[in-house]
Design a protein around this motif. Structure first.
Motif, short mmCIF file in Angstrom:
data_model
loop_
_atom_site.label_atom_id
_atom_site.label_comp_id
_atom_site.label_asym_id
_atom_site.label_seq_id
_atom_site.Cartn_x
_atom_site.Cartn_y
_atom_site.Cartn_z
N GLU A 1 0.79 -1.08 -0.07
CA GLU A 1 0.13 0.00 0.14
C GLU A 1 0.85 1.20 0.09
O GLU A 1 0.71 2.15 -0.72
N GLU B 1 1.24 4.05 -2.98
CA GLU B 1 1.00 5.50 -2.93
C GLU B 1 2.17 6.18 -3.38
O GLU B 1 2.14 7.16 -3.90
N TRP C 1 2.38 9.19 -6.30
CA TRP C 1 2.47 10.40 -6.00
C TRP C 1 3.91 11.12 -6.85
O TRP C 1 3.85 12.13 -7.23
N ALA D 1 -7.16 6.91 -7.75
CA ALA D 1 -6.36 7.35 -6.32
C ALA D 1 -6.61 8.99 -6.38
O ALA D 1 -6.94 9.65 -7.30
N GLN E 1 2.38 1.88 -10.48
CA GLN E 1 1.29 1.73 -9.32
C GLN E 1 0.25 0.91 -9.56
O GLN E 1 -0.08 0.08 -8.54
#
Length: 274
Positions: free
Chosen positions: A10, A14, A18, A89, A201
């Motif tokens: 996880e 993230e 980003w 996301a 991702q």
């Protein structure tokens, strides 16, 4: 709705998300800064910018709708299964908002800065008009039955289509000019990094869930990454291999470190005594 099985995955998910957000977001600035410094947009293809605005606007509609609307999320889960995660996301929404804003700024620069003899082609204008007219018709079709997931999938398809064709005018323009001058390679390098990390991702999410549904459940994001990477590699080939920037050789300086106003000829060498 499914949850994460692994905290490290996880965190990795993230992190990749980003990195993609910052890479793609920052990628807009080299071109904006280059235009500002030159006070010119010559070398930047205007069709690329117009098609790009339509692309990012469509992508924003898709991302924001799927991320914020509980009704659309429910329709997604019903279609792909209750064990699947929503494939959008927070970084996707943030990127889309930023992309629309920066593309609009670039379009404004086209209006106020020197354009040379460049202009937006009629083909691009017609393409944008047809796309938005088609989107309006799809909205009217979806309205009675509240088929919102189907509707936003149309916008997702639009952004894929725009991604596939928006680069072509700039590729052709570079080829015709045999130069990439005026088109920022910094934009391309950051876009390449964003495409790779965005794909990574999605792969991390699939590994955690032991399911590849998110790749075709959000086929737009998948194709966005693949198409972007392909054209980025093509632009890098044009910039660094086919049409490298010509280096200007500086003039030779005299002992004082300045270029002489009048260059003197070498004095003839005296003949040796025989």
């Amino acid at each position: 709705m499914a949850s994460w099985n692994s905290i490290p995955l996880e965190i990795t998910y993230e992190t990749f998300g980003w990195i993609a957000f910052f890479s793609w977001s920052i990628s807009f600035y080299p071109q904006v800064i280059l235009n500002f410094r030159r006070k010119s947009v010559v070398g930047l293809n205007f069709d690329f910018v117009v098609l790009n605005l339509t692309k990012h606007s469509s992508y924003l509609i898709y991302n924001a709708s799927l991320y914020f609307s509980s009704d659309i999320q429910h329709q997604y889960i019903e279609k792909y299964g209750y064990g699947e995660m929503i494939p959008v996301a927070a970084n996707d929404v943030a990127f889309s908002i930023h992309a629309v804003l920066l593309t609009a700024i670039t379009l404004f620069q086209i209006v106020i800065y020197d354009r040379g003899n460049q202009k937006i082609s009629k083909i691009s204008i017609a393409t944008v008009c047809v796309v938005w007219l088609g989107a309006a018709i799809c909205f009217l079709i979806a309205l009675p039955s509240h088929s919102w997931l189907w509707l936003i999938s149309i916008f997702n398809s639009i952004q894929v289509l725009m991604t596939a064709i928006k680069y072509i005018p700039q590729v052709i323009m570079n080829f015709m000019r045999k130069s990439t001058d005026g088109f920022s390679i910094g934009n391309i390098l950051l876009d390449f990094l964003g495409g790779v990390t965005s794909y990574a991702q999605m792969a991390v999410q699939s590994v955690d869930q032991n399911s590849w549904v998110n790749f075709y459940g959000n086929i737009g994001k998948t194709l966005l990454s693949l198409v972007s990477v392909f054209f980025d590699l093509l632009f890098m080939t044009q910039h660094y291999i086919l049409y490298p920037e010509k280096k200007v050789v500086p003039p030779k300086l005299n002992k004082e470190g300045t270029e002489p106003l009048i260059r003197s000829y070498e004095e003839p060498v005296a003949p040796e005594n025989v």
